[in-house]
Scaffold this motif. Structure first.
Motif, PDB file in Angstrom:
ATOM      1  N   LEU A  76       0.841  -1.189   0.000  1.00  0.00           N
ATOM      2  CA  LEU A  76       0.000   0.000   0.000  1.00  0.00           C
ATOM      3  C   LEU A  76       0.875   1.237   0.000  1.00  0.00           C
ATOM      4  CD1 LEU A  76      -2.778   1.457   0.468  1.00  0.00           C
ATOM      5  CD2 LEU A  76      -2.389   1.127   2.921  1.00  0.00           C
ATOM      6  N   ASN A  77       0.597   2.129  -0.929  1.00  0.00           N
ATOM      7  CA  ASN A  77       1.190   3.458  -0.900  1.00  0.00           C
ATOM      8  C   ASN A  77       0.126   4.443  -1.382  1.00  0.00           C
ATOM      9  OD1 ASN A  77       1.349   3.728  -3.815  1.00  0.00           O
ATOM     10  ND2 ASN A  77       3.193   2.470  -3.767  1.00  0.00           N
ATOM     11  N   SER A  78       0.466   5.686  -1.571  1.00  0.00           N
ATOM     12  CA  SER A  78      -0.549   6.689  -1.909  1.00  0.00           C
ATOM     13  C   SER A  78      -1.144   6.507  -3.304  1.00  0.00           C
ATOM     14  CB  SER A  78       0.038   8.094  -1.776  1.00  0.00           C
ATOM     15  OG  SER A  78       1.135   8.246  -2.654  1.00  0.00           O
ATOM     16  N   ASN A  79      -0.544   5.669  -4.151  1.00  0.00           N
ATOM     17  CA  ASN A  79      -1.046   5.474  -5.514  1.00  0.00           C
ATOM     18  C   ASN A  79      -1.556   4.077  -5.814  1.00  0.00           C
ATOM     19  OD1 ASN A  79      -0.359   8.125  -6.374  1.00  0.00           O
ATOM     20  ND2 ASN A  79       1.772   7.478  -6.471  1.00  0.00           N
ATOM     21  N   ALA A  80      -1.082   3.066  -5.082  1.00  0.00           N
ATOM     22  CA  ALA A  80      -1.414   1.674  -5.417  1.00  0.00           C
ATOM     23  C   ALA A  80      -1.677   0.858  -4.158  1.00  0.00           C
ATOM     24  CB  ALA A  80      -0.280   1.047  -6.217  1.00  0.00           C
ATOM     25  N   PHE A  81      -2.627  -0.073  -4.292  1.00  0.00           N
ATOM     26  CA  PHE A  81      -3.004  -0.967  -3.202  1.00  0.00           C
ATOM     27  C   PHE A  81      -3.262  -2.325  -3.832  1.00  0.00           C
ATOM     28  CE2 PHE A  81      -6.727  -1.972  -0.126  1.00  0.00           C
ATOM     29  CZ  PHE A  81      -5.896  -2.675   0.727  1.00  0.00           C
ATOM     30  N   SER A  82      -2.470  -3.325  -3.468  1.00  0.00           N
ATOM     31  CA  SER A  82      -2.639  -4.653  -4.059  1.00  0.00           C
ATOM     32  C   SER A  82      -2.296  -5.708  -3.022  1.00  0.00           C
ATOM     33  CB  SER A  82      -1.760  -4.821  -5.299  1.00  0.00           C
ATOM     34  OG  SER A  82      -0.393  -4.730  -4.950  1.00  0.00           O
ATOM     35  N   GLY A  83      -2.812  -6.909  -3.263  1.00  0.00           N
ATOM     36  CA  GLY A  83      -2.527  -8.006  -2.365  1.00  0.00           C
ATOM     37  C   GLY A  83      -3.584  -9.086  -2.455  1.00  0.00           C
ATOM     38  N   TYR A  84      -3.758  -9.811  -1.343  1.00  0.00           N
ATOM     39  CA  TYR A  84      -4.699 -10.926  -1.292  1.00  0.00           C
ATOM     40  C   TYR A  84      -5.704 -10.739  -0.169  1.00  0.00           C
ATOM     41  CZ  TYR A  84      -1.742 -13.416  -4.525  1.00  0.00           C
ATOM     42  OH  TYR A  84      -1.026 -13.785  -5.638  1.00  0.00           O
ATOM     43  N   MET A  85      -6.972 -11.024  -0.477  1.00  0.00           N
ATOM     44  CA  MET A  85      -8.038 -11.026   0.520  1.00  0.00           C
ATOM     45  C   MET A  85      -8.273 -12.469   0.960  1.00  0.00           C
ATOM     46  SD  MET A  85     -10.921  -8.593  -1.154  1.00  0.00           S
ATOM     47  CE  MET A  85     -10.644  -6.870  -1.471  1.00  0.00           C
ATOM     48  N   TYR A  86      -8.530 -12.633   2.239  1.00  0.00           N
ATOM     49  CA  TYR A  86      -8.865 -13.952   2.758  1.00  0.00           C
ATOM     50  C   TYR A  86     -10.284 -13.887   3.290  1.00  0.00           C
ATOM     51  CZ  TYR A  86      -8.918 -18.048   5.758  1.00  0.00           C
ATOM     52  OH  TYR A  86      -9.255 -19.221   6.350  1.00  0.00           O
ATOM     53  N   ASP A  87     -11.154 -14.780   2.814  1.00  0.00           N
ATOM     54  CA  ASP A  87     -12.564 -14.759   3.230  1.00  0.00           C
ATOM     55  C   ASP A  87     -12.998 -16.032   3.949  1.00  0.00           C
ATOM     56  OD1 ASP A  87     -12.707 -16.560   1.140  1.00  0.00           O
ATOM     57  OD2 ASP A  87     -14.315 -15.528   0.090  1.00  0.00           O
ATOM     58  N   GLY A  88     -12.033 -16.810   4.396  1.00  0.00           N
ATOM     59  CA  GLY A  88     -12.357 -18.038   5.120  1.00  0.00           C
ATOM     60  C   GLY A  88     -12.578 -19.237   4.222  1.00  0.00           C
ATOM     61  N   THR A  89     -12.450 -19.056   2.915  1.00  0.00           N
ATOM     62  CA  THR A  89     -12.585 -20.164   1.976  1.00  0.00           C
ATOM     63  C   THR A  89     -11.198 -20.526   1.455  1.00  0.00           C
ATOM     64  OG1 THR A  89     -12.849 -18.776   0.010  1.00  0.00           O
ATOM     65  CG2 THR A  89     -14.856 -19.321   1.260  1.00  0.00           C
ATOM     66  N   ARG A  90     -11.148 -21.439   0.529  1.00  0.00           N
ATOM     67  CA  ARG A  90      -9.870 -21.837  -0.063  1.00  0.00           C
ATOM     68  C   ARG A  90      -9.559 -21.058  -1.330  1.00  0.00           C
ATOM     69  NH1 ARG A  90     -10.099 -28.268   0.768  1.00  0.00           N
ATOM     70  NH2 ARG A  90      -8.584 -28.194  -0.889  1.00  0.00           N
ATOM     71  N   ARG A  91     -10.345 -20.028  -1.604  1.00  0.00           N
ATOM     72  CA  ARG A  91     -10.090 -19.221  -2.797  1.00  0.00           C
ATOM     73  C   ARG A  91      -8.935 -18.264  -2.568  1.00  0.00           C
ATOM     74  NH1 ARG A  91     -15.411 -16.124  -4.139  1.00  0.00           N
ATOM     75  NH2 ARG A  91     -15.115 -15.520  -1.997  1.00  0.00           N
ATOM     76  N   ASP A  92      -8.164 -18.013  -3.608  1.00  0.00           N
ATOM     77  CA  ASP A  92      -7.199 -16.922  -3.598  1.00  0.00           C
ATOM     78  C   ASP A  92      -7.867 -15.740  -4.267  1.00  0.00           C
ATOM     79  OD1 ASP A  92      -5.065 -18.210  -2.375  1.00  0.00           O
ATOM     80  OD2 ASP A  92      -4.376 -19.054  -4.270  1.00  0.00           O
TER      81      ASP A  92
END
Length: 187
Positions: free
Chosen positions: A119-135
């Motif tokens: 995360l910076n002032s221009n970009a935000f990226s990564g992975y969300m975890y929702d309790g499932t096996r999905r990426d």
């Protein structure tokens, strides 16, 4: 001996305090950086019994900071080819705690946790975890202004289910339309 023990205890308390203050400051800085509107893509990949499958869609998220560590906002996911005819909207509550971003989608009673991100002032990226096996991978860019009124006051906003069976309405708001609504209705 007692003086030495006392000195070690004081040093441990000071070190722990510095660590806690650093983590709190970092959480506050990240919450402040998140404040605003972000747009980009979310990709979900998951393994089902027939093999690897996935979906990509466009999303715009507005983080409205209400206190030092979080706030409220809203998210809309939509089909790029028909953004006002096929979308899914949800209010959110969010917070940053120990470097983890938690987002709660109130209409769905659904939580995601974001712990692996940049995360910076221009970009935000990564992975969300929702309790499932999905990426769930996301890549968002900061945008200064989004015309939310096109969703709020447009021809598809606040329709009743009686006027268009392709809408999903929650609390008087058109939450989903088009392909998103059909997917929800098929659950």
């Amino acid at each position: 001996m007692m003086k030495r023990l006392y000195t070690y205890m004081v040093m441990a308390v000071v070190a722990l305090s510095a660590t806690v203050l650093t983590a709190c400051n970092r959480d506050a800085e990240e919450a402040n950086t998140l404040n605003g509107q972000w747009t980009g893509y979310i990709s979900t990949y998951y393994e089902d019994r027939w093999g690897l499958t996935g979906e990509d869609y466009r999303t715009t998220i507005c983080f409205v900071q209400r206190d030092m560590y979080g706030g409220t906002g809203y998210e809309v996911d939509y089909d790029v080819r028909d953004p006002y005819g096929s979308y899914y909207y949800s209010p959110i509550r969010w917070s940053v705690n120990n470097g983890v971003i938690n987002i709660y989608y109130s209409y769905d009673d659904y939580y995601v946790e974001i712990s692996r991100y940049t995360l910076n002032s221009n970009a935000f990226s990564g992975y969300m975890y929702d309790g499932t096996r999905r990426d769930i991978y996301f890549s968002l860019s900061y945008v200064g202004n989004v015309d939310w009124d096109r969703y709020r006051n447009g021809p598809n906003w606040r329709r009743s289910a009686a006027t268009d069976s392709d809408d999903v309405v929650v609390n008087g708001e058109s939450v989903a339309r088009g392909a998103f609504a059909r997917a929800i209705l098929q659950r």
